[in-house]
Design a protein around this motif. Structure first.
Motif, short mmCIF file in Angstrom:
data_model
loop_
_atom_site.label_atom_id
_atom_site.label_comp_id
_atom_site.label_asym_id
_atom_site.label_seq_id
_atom_site.Cartn_x
_atom_site.Cartn_y
_atom_site.Cartn_z
N LEU A 37 0.82 -1.21 0.00
CA LEU A 37 0.00 0.00 0.00
C LEU A 37 0.86 1.26 0.00
CD1 LEU A 37 -2.75 -1.07 2.57
CD2 LEU A 37 -2.99 -0.89 0.08
N LEU A 38 1.93 1.26 0.78
CA LEU A 38 2.82 2.43 0.83
C LEU A 38 3.45 2.71 -0.53
CD1 LEU A 38 4.65 1.95 4.25
CD2 LEU A 38 2.97 3.69 3.68
N ALA A 39 3.96 1.65 -1.17
CA ALA A 39 4.60 1.82 -2.47
C ALA A 39 3.61 2.33 -3.51
CB ALA A 39 5.21 0.49 -2.93
N ALA A 40 2.40 1.77 -3.49
CA ALA A 40 1.38 2.19 -4.46
C ALA A 40 0.98 3.65 -4.25
CB ALA A 40 0.16 1.28 -4.36
N ALA A 41 0.73 4.03 -3.00
CA ALA A 41 0.28 5.40 -2.71
C ALA A 41 1.35 6.42 -3.06
CB ALA A 41 -0.09 5.51 -1.24
N ALA A 42 2.60 6.13 -2.73
CA ALA A 42 3.68 7.09 -2.97
C ALA A 42 3.99 7.26 -4.45
CB ALA A 42 4.94 6.65 -2.22
N ALA A 43 3.77 6.20 -5.24
CA ALA A 43 4.19 6.22 -6.64
C ALA A 43 3.10 6.71 -7.60
CB ALA A 43 4.64 4.82 -7.06
N LEU A 44 1.85 6.77 -7.17
CA LEU A 44 0.74 7.02 -8.09
C LEU A 44 0.87 8.35 -8.86
CD1 LEU A 44 -2.38 5.62 -6.23
CD2 LEU A 44 -1.89 5.32 -8.66
N VAL A 45 1.03 9.46 -8.17
CA VAL A 45 1.07 10.76 -8.84
C VAL A 45 2.31 10.90 -9.73
CG1 VAL A 45 1.33 13.25 -8.45
CG2 VAL A 45 -0.44 11.97 -7.24
N PRO A 46 3.54 10.59 -9.25
CA PRO A 46 4.69 10.69 -10.16
C PRO A 46 4.56 9.81 -11.40
CG PRO A 46 5.43 10.54 -7.89
CD PRO A 46 3.95 10.28 -7.88
N MET A 70 1.37 1.92 -11.40
CA MET A 70 1.48 2.13 -12.85
C MET A 70 0.19 1.72 -13.55
SD MET A 70 5.36 0.67 -13.28
CE MET A 70 5.66 1.14 -14.98
N ILE A 71 -0.43 0.65 -13.07
CA ILE A 71 -1.68 0.18 -13.66
C ILE A 71 -2.81 1.15 -13.41
CG2 ILE A 71 -3.44 -1.64 -13.54
CD1 ILE A 71 -1.14 -3.57 -12.77
N PHE A 72 -2.99 1.54 -12.16
CA PHE A 72 -4.13 2.39 -11.81
C PHE A 72 -3.99 3.79 -12.39
CE2 PHE A 72 -7.09 4.84 -9.28
CZ PHE A 72 -8.16 3.98 -9.17
N ALA A 73 -2.77 4.32 -12.41
CA ALA A 73 -2.56 5.67 -12.92
C ALA A 73 -2.83 5.77 -14.42
CB ALA A 73 -1.13 6.12 -12.62
N THR A 74 -2.79 4.64 -15.12
CA THR A 74 -2.94 4.66 -16.58
C THR A 74 -4.25 4.06 -17.07
OG1 THR A 74 -1.65 2.61 -16.63
CG2 THR A 74 -0.47 4.67 -17.06
N SER A 75 -4.77 3.04 -16.40
CA SER A 75 -5.98 2.38 -16.91
C SER A 75 -7.17 3.33 -16.91
CB SER A 75 -6.29 1.12 -16.08
OG SER A 75 -6.50 1.44 -14.71
N ILE A 76 -7.36 4.09 -15.83
CA ILE A 76 -8.44 5.07 -15.77
C ILE A 76 -8.22 6.17 -16.81
CG2 ILE A 76 -9.63 6.76 -14.33
CD1 ILE A 76 -10.18 3.88 -13.55
N ILE A 124 -13.96 14.14 -11.48
CA ILE A 124 -12.52 14.40 -11.42
C ILE A 124 -11.89 14.31 -12.80
CG2 ILE A 124 -10.31 13.48 -10.59
CD1 ILE A 124 -11.74 12.69 -8.00
N MET A 125 -12.17 13.22 -13.52
CA MET A 125 -11.55 13.01 -14.82
C MET A 125 -12.10 13.98 -15.87
SD MET A 125 -9.40 10.75 -14.00
CE MET A 125 -8.69 10.56 -15.65
N GLY A 126 -13.37 14.37 -15.74
CA GLY A 126 -13.95 15.27 -16.72
C GLY A 126 -13.62 16.72 -16.51
N SER A 127 -12.97 17.05 -15.39
CA SER A 127 -12.69 18.45 -15.06
C SER A 127 -11.30 18.90 -15.49
CB SER A 127 -12.85 18.67 -13.55
OG SER A 127 -11.85 17.96 -12.83
N VAL A 128 -10.49 17.99 -16.07
CA VAL A 128 -9.12 18.34 -16.43
C VAL A 128 -8.90 18.16 -17.93
CG1 VAL A 128 -8.24 17.68 -14.17
CG2 VAL A 128 -8.23 16.00 -16.00
N TYR A 179 -3.56 16.09 -18.58
CA TYR A 179 -3.49 15.84 -17.14
C TYR A 179 -4.21 14.56 -16.73
CZ TYR A 179 -2.16 20.80 -16.99
OH TYR A 179 -1.53 22.00 -17.18
N TYR A 180 -4.65 13.75 -17.69
CA TYR A 180 -5.40 12.54 -17.34
C TYR A 180 -4.61 11.60 -16.44
CZ TYR A 180 -9.25 13.45 -20.63
OH TYR A 180 -10.35 13.97 -21.28
N GLY A 181 -3.32 11.43 -16.73
CA GLY A 181 -2.51 10.55 -15.89
C GLY A 181 -2.37 11.06 -14.47
N ILE A 182 -2.14 12.38 -14.34
CA ILE A 182 -2.04 12.98 -13.01
C ILE A 182 -3.36 12.83 -12.27
CG2 ILE A 182 -1.77 15.16 -11.77
CD1 ILE A 182 0.14 16.08 -13.92
N ALA A 183 -4.48 13.10 -12.96
CA ALA A 183 -5.79 12.99 -12.32
C ALA A 183 -6.06 11.56 -11.86
CB ALA A 183 -6.89 13.45 -13.29
N SER A 184 -5.68 10.57 -12.68
CA SER A 184 -5.85 9.17 -12.27
C SER A 184 -5.02 8.87 -11.03
CB SER A 184 -5.42 8.23 -13.41
OG SER A 184 -6.25 8.38 -14.53
#
Length: 459
Positions: A57-66, A116-122, A378-382, A386-391
């Motif tokens: 969980l820590l690795a996933a949370a810290a890596a999502l935005v970058p 990497m999966i969650f930040a891109t699939s959405i 969230i996704m429709g407002s950017v 910025y889709y990857g950042i928003a995800s």
């Protein structure tokens, strides 16, 4: 790419998102069931076992935005394929782990792959589907998440009992390979809406440090070290914001929070909602077994009522948010969740099982009506770039909220019960703790209703 995509491409993108969105939460919830077996096999104590789950969980949370920013620059499909590959390889290595330390290291890599999966699939689904049908597609994806969370404990227990805990980590292999092949051969094109931008390594490092301190601090409340870590995390987060306002091409566009009301309020509403709801299953699992005297498997069947409703109603909620303002649908869902939590704040030793099941069904519907429309907002407002950042923000709010939720529950237990085992001698204090926790969660949801309503119009 054109906003209107081919039917085949939409089907491929949605199938990929559904399969990957099922896989990652399935691994989280199924591994939790197998922790006692892992501890026995690898000779791990309770603290080390907690790190088997926490490291992921820590690795996933810290890596999502970058990683969301990296995918916007270098290609969402490329990062997705690398992510599902890393996730699958790390799962295979985990299946063969010879020590608890090696398993924790592999789980860190698996968490990064999950990010990497969650930040891109959405982001891919948002890129492929037009706004008029995006809510429905995101609702289907959210359904897959809840299905994975629901199936994890059941099938995780079966696999662990019939085969071994190692079989849990072999389960993703065929699915992961299949998703990679589908992405390579059935999903044409690439999405690099921020191509050419430089990656902000300093900002990314400060952000990772801030998130790690916040999450570690929340997990150690109410100890002084927990408050110290959270204070350090808050200071690092403030420094991150100052740096991002100065750098030309930041890892996170701070103006999305300062200048985009829909994005900012929707993200904060998600944080509050997850903070108010994630510990519900944990608290009710203890309540059903300790107070109502149920076996674990019976309690598990009852608790499935909530995610089943989430899975059933998420596509409908997403479709409604395509036709009506997402803030209205999401606010109704948040209000339903608040009512459910208030009802649970009054449970005791004489509460009927039927009452608990009814509230869970109602609560699950409320959760569904909040989650899909809020993600759509969230996704429709950017902008597309910025889709990857928003995800990444969507996933980060979820993981931060889940950690804060457990931190709140743990702190209340520590204050009202203390660090003792739950025995009949402390059942009265335990019920009081559960009631207080649900009341606090309900108040968080009430605050979330105002945030949700105040976000402004999307359509």
């Amino acid at each position: 790419m054109a906003e209107s995509q081919s039917h085949a491409q939409k089907n491929a993108a949605l199938t990929i998102a559904v399969l990957s969105s099922f896989l990652t939460p399935f691994m989280i919830s199924s591994v939790n069931v197998a922790l006692p077996a892992i501890g026995e096999a690898l000779g791990a104590d309770a603290v080390m076992l907690s790190w088997v789950a926490t490291s992921y969980l820590l690795a996933a949370a810290a890596a999502l935005v970058p990683l969301g920013k990296i995918s916007d620059i270098h290609g969402r499909k490329k990062i997705f394929i690398l992510g599902i590959g890393l996730f699958t390889v790390a799962a295979m290595l985990s299946a063969g782990a010879g020590s608890v330390w090696s398993l924790i290291v592999y789980r860190v890599f698996q968490g990064v792959g999950s990010a990497m999966i969650f930040a891109t699939s959405i982001a891919i689904v948002t890129s492929v589907f037009a706004p008029r049908e995006r809510g429905w597609a995101l609702g289907i994806t959210v359904t897959a998440v809840y299905t994975g969370l629901s199936c994890g404990p059941l099938f995780g227990g079966i696999l662990t009992d019939w085969l071994s805990w190692r079989s849990l980590f072999l389960f993703p292999l065929p699915l992961g390979v299949g998703v990679i092949l589908l992405a390579v051969f059935r999903l044409p094109g690439e999405w690099t809406d921020a191509a050419g931008e430089r990656f902000d390594w300093i900002g990314a490092a400060v952000y990772v440090a801030a998130v790690l301190m916040l999450l570690l601090g929340a997990s150690r409340l109410p100890d002084a070290a927990g408050f110290g870590l959270m204070g350090g995390g808050a200071a690092a987060l403030a420094g991150f914001v100052l740096w991002e306002n100065r750098v030309r091409q930041p890892v996170f566009e701070v103006h999305l929070f300062s200048g985009n009301r829909v994005f900012a309020f929707s993200s904060l509403a998600a944080l509050l909602h997850y903070s108010a709801t994630f510990a519900v299953t944990f608290l009710l699992s203890l309540y059903l077994q300790y107070i109502l005297g149920m076996e674990a498997k019976i309690a598990g069947v009852i608790l499935v009522a909530q995610p089943v409703m989430m899975a059933l109603f998420s596509p409908l909620a997403g479709r409604l948010s395509d036709r009506f303002e997402p803030r209205i649908i999401a606010s109704i869902g948040m209000a339903m969740t608040a009512v459910g939590l208030l009802l649970l704040a009054d449970i005791g030793k004489d509460t009927s099982t039927g009452f608990v099941v009814t509230v869970l069904l109602f609560h699950g519907i409320g959760f569904a009506f909040f989650s899909s429309p809020n993600m759509n907002a969230i996704m429709g407002s950017v902008e597309k770039r910025y889709y990857g950042i928003a995800s990444g923000v969507v996933g980060t709010m979820r993981l931060l909220g889940q950690t804060f939720s457990m931190g709140i529950a743990t702190m209340i237990f520590s204050l009202l019960i203390g660090r003792v085992q739950i025995t009949p001698a402390v059942h009265a204090e335990f019920i009081q703790s559960v009631n207080v926790a649900f009341l606090v969660f309900a108040l968080l949801c009430v605050a979330g209703i105002f945030l949700s309503l105040a976000r402004g119009r999307l359509h």
